[in-house]
Design an enzyme around this catalytic site. Sequence first.
Site, short mmCIF file in Angstrom:
data_model
loop_
_atom_site.label_atom_id
_atom_site.label_comp_id
_atom_site.label_asym_id
_atom_site.label_seq_id
_atom_site.Cartn_x
_atom_site.Cartn_y
_atom_site.Cartn_z
N ARG A 115 0.85 -1.20 0.00
CA ARG A 115 0.00 0.00 0.00
C ARG A 115 0.88 1.24 0.00
O ARG A 115 2.02 1.20 0.40
CB ARG A 115 -0.90 0.03 1.25
CG ARG A 115 -2.08 -0.91 1.17
CD ARG A 115 -2.99 -0.76 2.39
NE ARG A 115 -3.66 0.52 2.41
CZ ARG A 115 -3.51 1.45 3.35
NH1 ARG A 115 -2.70 1.26 4.35
NH2 ARG A 115 -4.18 2.59 3.30
N LYS A 180 3.70 -7.22 11.92
CA LYS A 180 2.88 -7.38 10.72
C LYS A 180 3.11 -8.77 10.13
O LYS A 180 4.23 -9.14 9.80
CB LYS A 180 3.22 -6.28 9.71
CG LYS A 180 2.32 -6.32 8.48
CD LYS A 180 2.26 -4.97 7.80
CE LYS A 180 1.63 -5.07 6.43
NZ LYS A 180 1.33 -3.78 5.83
N ARG A 316 -1.34 4.93 13.21
CA ARG A 316 -0.28 4.53 14.15
C ARG A 316 -0.82 4.72 15.56
O ARG A 316 -1.69 5.55 15.79
CB ARG A 316 0.93 5.47 14.04
CG ARG A 316 1.54 5.54 12.68
CD ARG A 316 3.04 5.18 12.72
NE ARG A 316 3.63 5.20 11.41
CZ ARG A 316 3.39 4.32 10.44
NH1 ARG A 316 2.54 3.34 10.62
NH2 ARG A 316 3.96 4.42 9.27
C1 BTN Z 1 0.51 -3.79 2.35
O1 BTN Z 1 1.24 -2.84 2.08
O2 BTN Z 1 0.24 -4.08 3.52
C2 BTN Z 1 -0.09 -4.62 1.25
C3 BTN Z 1 0.84 -5.66 0.79
C4 BTN Z 1 0.27 -6.55 -0.31
C5 BTN Z 1 1.31 -7.50 -0.87
C6 BTN Z 1 0.70 -8.49 -1.81
S1 BTN Z 1 1.81 -9.81 -2.20
C7 BTN Z 1 0.70 -10.36 -3.42
C8 BTN Z 1 0.18 -9.14 -4.13
N1 BTN Z 1 1.09 -8.73 -5.18
C9 BTN Z 1 1.64 -7.54 -4.93
O3 BTN Z 1 2.46 -6.98 -5.67
N2 BTN Z 1 1.20 -7.06 -3.76
C10 BTN Z 1 0.25 -7.95 -3.15
#
Ligand code: BTN
Length: 319
Positions: A115, A180, A316
Site C-alpha cells: 500500500r 505485521k 499509528r
Molecule cells: C501492504 O502494504 O500491507 C499490502 C501488501 C500486499 C502484498 C501483496 S503480495 C501479493 C500481491 N502482489 C503484490 O504486488 N502485492 C500484493
Amino acid sequence: MAHLADGDYHSGEALAKTLGVSRTAVWKHVAGLEEVGIAVERVRGRGYRIPGGLELLDEGRIRAGLNAGATAFLDAIHLFREIDSTNAELMRRSEPPPGCGNVVLAERQTQGRGRRGKHWVSPFARNIYLSMDWQFAGGVGEMEGLSLAVGVAVAEAIAAAGGGDVKLKWPNDVLHGGGKLGGILVELSGDAEGPCRAVVGVGLNVAMPAAAAEGVDQAWTDVAATAEGTAPGRNALAAALINSCLPLLAAYPTKGFAAWRDRWMACDAYANQPVVISSADSRIAGVARGVDERGALLLESAGQTQRISGGEVSLRVAP
Ligand code: BTN
C-alpha cells in the site's frame, strides 16, 4: 529445484543424471538458488542439500485443499516461479468470466507492491504472494469496504489453517503480537458507475528469512512464529486463503461490508486506543472506535466522531 526441496543430500552426479544435464549446469542451478536467497549446503562426498527443505507451491496440493464452495468460483490458478507482482500479472490478463475469479501465486516477486507505493519484500519460496480477481457489475464506489472484508477472510483463513489468532489494523494490515504478518492490496479498475474489476493481493509472511527481513521497514512476524503447534505449509495456507476469499468476492455485491463489520470489529487490534491518522499533508489524533458499515474508520477526537476513508492514510498508535 524440486529434487533439493526434500532437504536431503543429493550428489552433483545424481542430480546431473536425473535432470539430464551436465555437472556444470547443476552447479549453475545451485548458484541460482543462492542468488534468490536459498541457502544450499555443500558437503564433500554427500552433495548438496537445502537444510530444512522447501515446500514449493504445487497446484495439485492447493486444489486438494480447496472446498466445493471455492472450487465453484475458481476459473484458473496460475503459478509462477518469479514474477514482478502477482497483482500486476492479473491486471495484464483479461478479466475473469462473471461469477468466477482467477488466482495467481508466485514463489518470488521482484516488484511486490504494498500500500501507499511501498515495496513488499517477497523472497523466494518462503512466504505467500497471492492475487485473485473478480468482476463486479457495480461501480468502484461500492468497493470501499472490500479490502477490510478481505482482511476478515484472511484472518479466518490463517486461523482455519492453524496459523494462529491474528488481529487486523485498519484499513487492512494483518497483525500478530504487534508485528505485521501480512498485508492486503486491492487495486480497482473500471467505472465509477460500474462495471469494475478488483484485483485483491494478499502477502503473508510464512517463514521469512532473516536476510530478506532486513528490507522490511516495520515490526514483522511470520506464520512460523504465530502458529499454535506445527506451522501449516504454504500450499495449505494458499488453499485456506482461496477458500475464504473467493466466496467473499462472490457474496460482496449483495452483502456489502456490513456483513463483515462485526467480524472485523472482533479482530480490531486498536479498538478504543489512542491513535494518530497520517496522510501526506495532515495528522489527526483521536481514539479509534472501530469502523462503520462502509469500512470507514470511526475516529473520536474533541468529543466528535469523524469517518476516515482508507486511501492514502495510515494509522499509528499515538505516542
Ligand atoms: C501492504 O502494504 O500491507 C499490502 C501488501 C500486499 C502484498 C501483496 S503480495 C501479493 C500481491 N502482489 C503484490 O504486488 N502485492 C500484493
